[in-house]
Design a protein around this motif. Structure first.
Motif, PDB file in Angstrom:
ATOM      1  N   LEU A 153       0.820  -1.217   0.000  1.00 54.24           N
ATOM      2  CA  LEU A 153       0.000   0.000   0.000  1.00 54.24           C
ATOM      3  C   LEU A 153       0.852   1.264   0.000  1.00 54.24           C
ATOM      4  N   GLY A 154       2.159   1.111  -0.085  1.00 52.00           N
ATOM      5  CA  GLY A 154       3.015   2.307  -0.120  1.00 52.00           C
ATOM      6  C   GLY A 154       4.165   2.217   0.854  1.00 52.00           C
ATOM      7  N   GLN A 155       4.197   3.155   1.796  1.00 51.29           N
ATOM      8  CA  GLN A 155       5.376   3.276   2.660  1.00 51.29           C
ATOM      9  C   GLN A 155       5.378   2.342   3.859  1.00 51.29           C
ATOM     10  N   ASN A 156       4.170   1.890   4.267  1.00 47.88           N
ATOM     11  CA  ASN A 156       4.102   1.163   5.536  1.00 47.88           C
ATOM     12  C   ASN A 156       3.540  -0.244   5.398  1.00 47.88           C
ATOM     13  N   PHE A 157       4.022  -1.110   6.282  1.00 46.51           N
ATOM     14  CA  PHE A 157       3.501  -2.480   6.371  1.00 46.51           C
ATOM     15  C   PHE A 157       2.045  -2.433   6.836  1.00 46.51           C
ATOM     16  N   THR A 158       1.179  -3.152   6.128  1.00 45.25           N
ATOM     17  CA  THR A 158      -0.229  -3.258   6.539  1.00 45.25           C
ATOM     18  C   THR A 158      -0.654  -4.723   6.471  1.00 45.25           C
ATOM     19  N   VAL A 159      -1.893  -4.949   6.854  1.00 46.54           N
ATOM     20  CA  VAL A 159      -2.425  -6.308   6.797  1.00 46.54           C
ATOM     21  C   VAL A 159      -2.456  -6.830   5.354  1.00 46.54           C
ATOM     22  N   ALA A 160      -2.444  -5.943   4.364  1.00 47.21           N
ATOM     23  CA  ALA A 160      -2.388  -6.393   2.959  1.00 47.21           C
ATOM     24  C   ALA A 160      -1.094  -7.181   2.725  1.00 47.21           C
ATOM     25  N   ASP A 161       0.020  -6.664   3.253  1.00 47.84           N
ATOM     26  CA  ASP A 161       1.301  -7.375   3.110  1.00 47.84           C
ATOM     27  C   ASP A 161       1.223  -8.731   3.813  1.00 47.84           C
ATOM     28  N   LEU A 162       0.623  -8.713   4.993  1.00 49.78           N
ATOM     29  CA  LEU A 162       0.545  -9.954   5.778  1.00 49.78           C
ATOM     30  C   LEU A 162      -0.268 -11.020   5.044  1.00 49.78           C
ATOM     31  N   CYS A 163      -1.380 -10.604   4.411  1.00 49.49           N
ATOM     32  CA  CYS A 163      -2.222 -11.572   3.688  1.00 49.49           C
ATOM     33  C   CYS A 163      -1.427 -12.254   2.571  1.00 49.49           C
ATOM     34  N   VAL A 164      -0.700 -11.463   1.800  1.00 50.08           N
ATOM     35  CA  VAL A 164       0.015 -12.035   0.650  1.00 50.08           C
ATOM     36  C   VAL A 164       1.275 -12.784   1.116  1.00 50.08           C
ATOM     37  N   ALA A 165       2.040 -12.166   2.015  1.00 53.31           N
ATOM     38  CA  ALA A 165       3.298 -12.798   2.454  1.00 53.31           C
ATOM     39  C   ALA A 165       3.025 -14.103   3.207  1.00 53.31           C
ATOM     40  N   SER A 166       1.915 -14.167   3.941  1.00 46.91           N
ATOM     41  CA  SER A 166       1.658 -15.393   4.704  1.00 46.91           C
ATOM     42  C   SER A 166       1.295 -16.545   3.772  1.00 46.91           C
ATOM     43  N   VAL A 167       0.671 -16.242   2.645  1.00 47.81           N
ATOM     44  CA  VAL A 167       0.388 -17.299   1.669  1.00 47.81           C
ATOM     45  C   VAL A 167       1.698 -17.744   1.006  1.00 47.81           C
ATOM     46  N   LEU A 168       2.537 -16.788   0.652  1.00 45.03           N
ATOM     47  CA  LEU A 168       3.806 -17.159   0.012  1.00 45.03           C
ATOM     48  C   LEU A 168       4.708 -17.941   0.967  1.00 45.03           C
ATOM     49  N   TYR A 169       4.639 -17.613   2.235  1.00 45.99           N
ATOM     50  CA  TYR A 169       5.472 -18.308   3.219  1.00 45.99           C
ATOM     51  C   TYR A 169       5.174 -19.803   3.253  1.00 45.99           C
ATOM     52  N   GLY A 170       3.873 -20.119   3.239  1.00 48.79           N
ATOM     53  CA  GLY A 170       3.451 -21.512   3.424  1.00 48.79           C
ATOM     54  C   GLY A 170       4.242 -22.498   2.589  1.00 48.79           C
ATOM     55  N   ALA A 171       4.252 -22.306   1.304  1.00 47.56           N
ATOM     56  CA  ALA A 171       4.864 -23.325   0.448  1.00 47.56           C
ATOM     57  C   ALA A 171       6.142 -22.867  -0.245  1.00 47.56           C
ATOM     58  N   TRP A 172       6.405 -21.583  -0.195  1.00 53.68           N
ATOM     59  CA  TRP A 172       7.448 -21.094  -1.082  1.00 53.68           C
ATOM     60  C   TRP A 172       8.686 -20.526  -0.397  1.00 53.68           C
ATOM     61  N   PHE A 173       8.512 -20.010   0.821  1.00 53.94           N
ATOM     62  CA  PHE A 173       9.669 -19.373   1.461  1.00 53.94           C
ATOM     63  C   PHE A 173      10.786 -20.410   1.580  1.00 53.94           C
ATOM     64  N   ASN A 174      11.967 -20.050   1.121  1.00 53.10           N
ATOM     65  CA  ASN A 174      13.133 -20.960   1.119  1.00 53.10           C
ATOM     66  C   ASN A 174      13.080 -22.037   0.040  1.00 53.10           C
ATOM     67  N   LYS A 175      12.044 -22.078  -0.751  1.00 54.32           N
ATOM     68  CA  LYS A 175      11.989 -23.151  -1.762  1.00 54.32           C
ATOM     69  C   LYS A 175      11.907 -22.571  -3.165  1.00 54.32           C
ATOM     70  N   HIS A 176      11.046 -21.596  -3.322  1.00 53.58           N
ATOM     71  CA  HIS A 176      10.846 -21.037  -4.653  1.00 53.58           C
ATOM     72  C   HIS A 176      12.018 -20.098  -5.002  1.00 53.58           C
ATOM     73  N   ASP A 177      12.371 -20.089  -6.254  1.00 54.09           N
ATOM     74  CA  ASP A 177      13.446 -19.193  -6.706  1.00 54.09           C
ATOM     75  C   ASP A 177      12.820 -17.838  -7.056  1.00 54.09           C
ATOM     76  N   PHE A 178      13.064 -16.848  -6.199  1.00 52.54           N
ATOM     77  CA  PHE A 178      12.484 -15.514  -6.396  1.00 52.54           C
ATOM     78  C   PHE A 178      13.420 -14.582  -7.174  1.00 52.54           C
ATOM     79  N   SER A 179      14.474 -15.133  -7.777  1.00 49.47           N
ATOM     80  CA  SER A 179      15.453 -14.228  -8.391  1.00 49.47           C
ATOM     81  C   SER A 179      14.863 -13.400  -9.541  1.00 49.47           C
ATOM     82  N   ALA A 180      13.805 -13.903 -10.185  1.00 54.16           N
ATOM     83  CA  ALA A 180      13.196 -13.131 -11.280  1.00 54.16           C
ATOM     84  C   ALA A 180      12.363 -11.962 -10.743  1.00 54.16           C
TER      85      ALA A 180
END
Ligand SMILES: N[C@@H](CCC(=O)N[C@@H](CS)C(=O)NCC(=O)O)C(=O)O
Length: 207
Positions: A153-180
């Motif tokens: 949403l811009g400059q600050n962390f909000t629940v929007a970040d938490l919603c998306v990051a928590s889904v990515l964490y589940g299966a992808w954190f440390n596994k998916h290649d985010f270099s792109a």
């Protein structure tokens, strides 16, 4: 007023609920309901008739669906902008919550199911491939958003970040290649190493 109760082991989607509660700084009791038999018992079905975790009980009020829980807890208990106070900021949080649940999580789930989870004979390689491509496109759209500011949403962390990051964490954190998508890589690292996230991660990674 009774303390907030969060139902669901940290290895489930309850991770999201534990994280948002940590971010909001609200005291809670964690009831480690599993998503096997526990969540089908009559007592739990009174909390969530769908028989799924996470769910909460907040002073007699019951609620389920992880994204609804994120938004409710952030709005009710969050301070310092975790939940925006203006309608448009609020609506952007809804947008990202729906994006996370209906686009990202859906495609991630279909990819994972058809790659690891289903018995080999039931896996469909074409479905896995199609959904991996969809996930990449969705992550690229998050990367494009993060080109505009450090958080969704811009400059600050909000629940929007938490919603998306928590889904990515589940299966992808440390596994998916985010270099792109280097902005997503950096943002995920920032989101998932916040003290609130670390509290929930400690519960999950120890479980
Ligand atoms: N859309 C729901 C999905 C909840 C869900 O599928 N929870 C899983 C654990 S992560 C569960 O309880 N599964 C057991 C079942 O569906 O019977 C949400 O986001 O909360």
């Amino acid at each position: 007023m009774a303390k907030l109760k969060i139902y669901g082991i940290a290895k489930s989607r309850a991770f999201r609920t534990l994280w948002v509660a940590e971010e909001a700084g609200v005291a809670f009791d964690h009831i480690q309901t599993t998503f096997g038999e526990d969540s089908k018992q009559p007592e739990f079905l009174k909390i969530n008739p769908m028989g799924q975790v996470p769910a909460i009980e907040d002073d007699g009020f019951t609620l389920s669906e992880s994204m609804a829980l994120n938004l409710y807890i952030a709005k009710k208990y969050g301070k310092g902008g975790l939940y925006p106070s203006d309608l448009q900021g609020e609506a952007k949080c809804w947008q990202w919550a729906f994006f996370a649940a209906t686009s990202l999580e859906r495609s991630m789930g279909l990819f994972v199911a058809n790659t690891y989870v289903l018995p080999a004979e039931k896996r469909n390689a074409a479905v896995a491939k199609e959904n991996l491509e969809a996930v990449k496109r969705l992550i690229a759209s998050v990367d494009a958003q993060l080109a505009k500011g450090p958080y969704l949403l811009g400059q600050n962390f909000t629940v929007a970040d938490l919603c998306v990051a928590s889904v990515l964490y589940g299966a992808w954190f440390n596994k998916h290649d985010f270099s792109a998508t280097p902005k997503v890589k950096d943002w995920l690292e920032r989101c998932l190493t916040r003290p609130g996230a670390m509290g929930a991660r400690t519960l999950r990674e120890a479980a």
